[in-house]
Write a protein that holds these residues in place. Structure first.
Motif, PDB file in Angstrom:
ATOM      1  N   LYS A 142     -29.801 -13.312  11.008  1.00  0.00           N
ATOM      2  CA  LYS A 142     -30.068 -14.751  10.921  1.00  0.00           C
ATOM      3  C   LYS A 142     -28.773 -15.467  10.521  1.00  0.00           C
ATOM      4  N   PRO A 143     -27.861 -15.632  11.470  1.00  0.00           N
ATOM      5  CA  PRO A 143     -26.567 -16.221  11.132  1.00  0.00           C
ATOM      6  C   PRO A 143     -26.701 -17.654  10.623  1.00  0.00           C
ATOM      7  N   ARG A 144     -25.912 -17.935   9.621  1.00  0.00           N
ATOM      8  CA  ARG A 144     -25.883 -19.278   9.040  1.00  0.00           C
ATOM      9  C   ARG A 144     -24.660 -20.009   9.612  1.00  0.00           C
ATOM     10  N   ILE A 145     -24.886 -20.755  10.669  1.00  0.00           N
ATOM     11  CA  ILE A 145     -23.801 -21.466  11.345  1.00  0.00           C
ATOM     12  C   ILE A 145     -23.777 -22.909  10.863  1.00  0.00           C
ATOM     13  N   HIS A 175     -33.773 -24.299  18.581  1.00  0.00           N
ATOM     14  CA  HIS A 175     -33.457 -22.877  18.703  1.00  0.00           C
ATOM     15  C   HIS A 175     -33.539 -22.200  17.336  1.00  0.00           C
ATOM     16  N   CYS A 176     -32.964 -22.838  16.341  1.00  0.00           N
ATOM     17  CA  CYS A 176     -32.986 -22.261  14.992  1.00  0.00           C
ATOM     18  C   CYS A 176     -34.419 -22.131  14.476  1.00  0.00           C
ATOM     19  N   ALA A 177     -35.247 -23.157  14.712  1.00  0.00           N
ATOM     20  CA  ALA A 177     -36.636 -23.106  14.254  1.00  0.00           C
ATOM     21  C   ALA A 177     -37.395 -21.973  14.936  1.00  0.00           C
ATOM     22  N   THR A 178     -37.153 -21.786  16.230  1.00  0.00           N
ATOM     23  CA  THR A 178     -37.833 -20.735  16.987  1.00  0.00           C
ATOM     24  C   THR A 178     -37.464 -19.349  16.488  1.00  0.00           C
ATOM     25  N   HIS A 179     -36.188 -19.177  16.108  1.00  0.00           N
ATOM     26  CA  HIS A 179     -35.697 -17.854  15.717  1.00  0.00           C
ATOM     27  C   HIS A 179     -35.674 -17.627  14.207  1.00  0.00           C
ATOM     28  N   GLY A 180     -36.109 -18.625  13.435  1.00  0.00           N
ATOM     29  CA  GLY A 180     -36.106 -18.468  11.987  1.00  0.00           C
ATOM     30  C   GLY A 180     -34.724 -18.519  11.367  1.00  0.00           C
ATOM     31  N   TRP A 181     -33.797 -19.181  12.040  1.00  0.00           N
ATOM     32  CA  TRP A 181     -32.444 -19.324  11.511  1.00  0.00           C
ATOM     33  C   TRP A 181     -32.335 -20.623  10.721  1.00  0.00           C
ATOM     34  N   PRO A 182     -31.461 -20.678   9.731  1.00  0.00           N
ATOM     35  CA  PRO A 182     -31.223 -21.956   9.044  1.00  0.00           C
ATOM     36  C   PRO A 182     -30.463 -22.920   9.961  1.00  0.00           C
ATOM     37  N   PHE A 183     -30.811 -24.191   9.880  1.00  0.00           N
ATOM     38  CA  PHE A 183     -30.112 -25.235  10.639  1.00  0.00           C
ATOM     39  C   PHE A 183     -29.281 -26.040   9.656  1.00  0.00           C
ATOM     40  N   ARG A 184     -27.983 -25.961   9.811  1.00  0.00           N
ATOM     41  CA  ARG A 184     -27.074 -26.639   8.881  1.00  0.00           C
ATOM     42  C   ARG A 184     -26.133 -27.529   9.679  1.00  0.00           C
ATOM     43  N   TYR A 185     -26.264 -28.832   9.463  1.00  0.00           N
ATOM     44  CA  TYR A 185     -25.594 -29.813  10.303  1.00  0.00           C
ATOM     45  C   TYR A 185     -25.076 -30.952   9.438  1.00  0.00           C
ATOM     46  N   ALA A 186     -23.787 -31.270   9.610  1.00  0.00           N
ATOM     47  CA  ALA A 186     -23.170 -32.412   8.949  1.00  0.00           C
ATOM     48  C   ALA A 186     -22.588 -33.330  10.012  1.00  0.00           C
ATOM     49  N   CYS A 187     -22.881 -34.617   9.906  1.00  0.00           N
ATOM     50  CA  CYS A 187     -22.352 -35.614  10.840  1.00  0.00           C
ATOM     51  C   CYS A 187     -21.510 -36.601  10.054  1.00  0.00           C
ATOM     52  N   LEU A 188     -20.228 -36.629  10.342  1.00  0.00           N
ATOM     53  CA  LEU A 188     -19.288 -37.471   9.599  1.00  0.00           C
ATOM     54  C   LEU A 188     -18.752 -38.573  10.507  1.00  0.00           C
ATOM     55  N   GLY A 189     -18.839 -39.815  10.029  1.00  0.00           N
ATOM     56  CA  GLY A 189     -18.357 -40.957  10.806  1.00  0.00           C
ATOM     57  C   GLY A 189     -19.466 -41.679  11.538  1.00  0.00           C
ATOM     58  N   LEU A 190     -20.705 -41.409  11.163  1.00  0.00           N
ATOM     59  CA  LEU A 190     -21.847 -41.994  11.849  1.00  0.00           C
ATOM     60  C   LEU A 190     -21.836 -43.521  11.772  1.00  0.00           C
ATOM     61  N   SER A 191     -22.160 -44.142  12.897  1.00  0.00           N
ATOM     62  CA  SER A 191     -22.334 -45.594  12.951  1.00  0.00           C
ATOM     63  C   SER A 191     -23.811 -45.908  12.855  1.00  0.00           C
ATOM     64  N   LEU A 192     -24.215 -46.611  11.816  1.00  0.00           N
ATOM     65  CA  LEU A 192     -25.614 -46.967  11.657  1.00  0.00           C
ATOM     66  C   LEU A 192     -26.073 -47.834  12.832  1.00  0.00           C
TER      67      LEU A 192
END
Length: 314
Positions: A142-145, A175-192
């Motif tokens: 279960k890779p933590r990407i 994909h992560c939810a289907t395979h039981g992997w952690p989903f780790r996501y950072a979005c920097l610079g987002l425009s509201l």
């Protein structure tokens, strides 16, 4: 997955007479099956996802323009760098192109290279991530990407009607939810202003780390850098994806959706260097370079600067 003659001919530029004054065009090599580990450039000549997302197509020509801009950049690396050619999207077959890119990224990682993918629309992200996931899943159940996306947009649109440049991180989350992997996501610079409330709610549900464009200032870099350190510490590997529309329109006019506000490259580069210093960066791509919309090659030069920074030896 090897550069053809037409691609290699893009690597031309100035030759200086002084000693130790080399440029990228003098050091880049075509990738070979027995190439020693190094940085490997792989193009994704595709903007089908942008077209489907009702954006302005033209990013399929981005890899070539990026190579031309990078060719004349001063060479500062110690290790080698290779051109692995382009993956092209033929006849609108986005799924096929993404699958081929994923396989190419995986092969480069297996050979010990650091893949730097030259986009192409931001549909490249699903393919890039899939290649890293395929590689890591061979040794980790279960890779933590950790995904670090420099972008004005979350790109979390519903993919059930088909993939576009606006769906890659929703595809990854599914994909992560289907395979039981952690989903780790950072979005920097987002425009509201560029993200609907639906997308923001989806990001909150997925526990996405968000830092808006106006939050990234000289005085906040250390705090945001510390947040990225903590983010990286919870990951096995990092995937960095840089959508050029995170930059102000004056710095990056050659994109499908130029930013009215944006975040300057001068503020984002220290964060990129911090991610490199973590020792966990395994893959990076640069997306949305559209030469048809560029002004005086300005965006291509910014993209070349990013590749130069990512390729520097630690």
């Amino acid at each position: 997955m090897f550069a053809d003659r037409q691609t290699l001919e893009l690597w031309t530029g100035r030759t200086d007479p002084e000693a130790d004054a080399l440029r990228w065009h003098q050091r880049i090599e075509p990738l070979a099956a027995d190439s020693a580990p190094g940085v490997a450039l792989l193009g994704f000549a595709c903007d089908e996802g942008v077209r489907r997302n009702q954006g302005r197509p033209g990013a399929a020509e981005g890899p070539g323009a990026l190579r031309r801009a990078l060719a004349n950049v001063a060479w500062q690396r110690q290790g080698p760098a290779y051109d692995a050619g382009d993956i092209r999207c033929a006849d609108g077959d986005l799924d096929g192109a993404q699958q081929r890119l994923a396989e190419g990224v995986c092969l480069l990682l297996e050979a010990g290279h650091l893949p730097l993918v030259l986009g192409g629309g931001h549909e490249v992200a699903w393919a890039s991530w899939s290649g890293l996931a395929l590689h890591l899943a061979r040794t980790l159940p279960k890779p933590r990407i950790g995904i670090v996306n420099f972008d004005a947009h979350l790109d979390l649109r519903d993919p059930t009607r088909g993939p576009t440049s606006g769906t890659p991180f929703a595809q990854i989350a599914a994909h992560c939810a289907t395979h039981g992997w952690p989903f780790r996501y950072a979005c920097l610079g987002l425009s509201l202003a560029a993200n609907t409330r639906t997308l923001l709610r989806r990001a909150a549900e997925l526990d996405v780390l968000i830092r808006e464009d106006h939050e990234i200032r000289e005085g906040s870099l250390e705090r945001i850098g510390a947040e990225l350190d903590a983010f990286a510490a919870r990951c096995d590997a990092l995937y960095l994806t840089f959508d050029l529309d995170v930059l102000p329109a004056g710095e990056a006019p050659g994109v499908s959706a130029p930013a009215a506000h944006g975040v300057s490259l001068a503020l984002l580069e220290p964060l990129i260097r911090r991610l490199k210093a973590s020792g966990k960066l395994r893959l990076a791509d640069v997306a949305e370079l559209n030469p048809a919309l560029d002004q005086d090659g300005r965006t291509a030069r910014v993209a070349a600067r990013l590749i130069h920074t990512l390729a520097l030896d630690l």
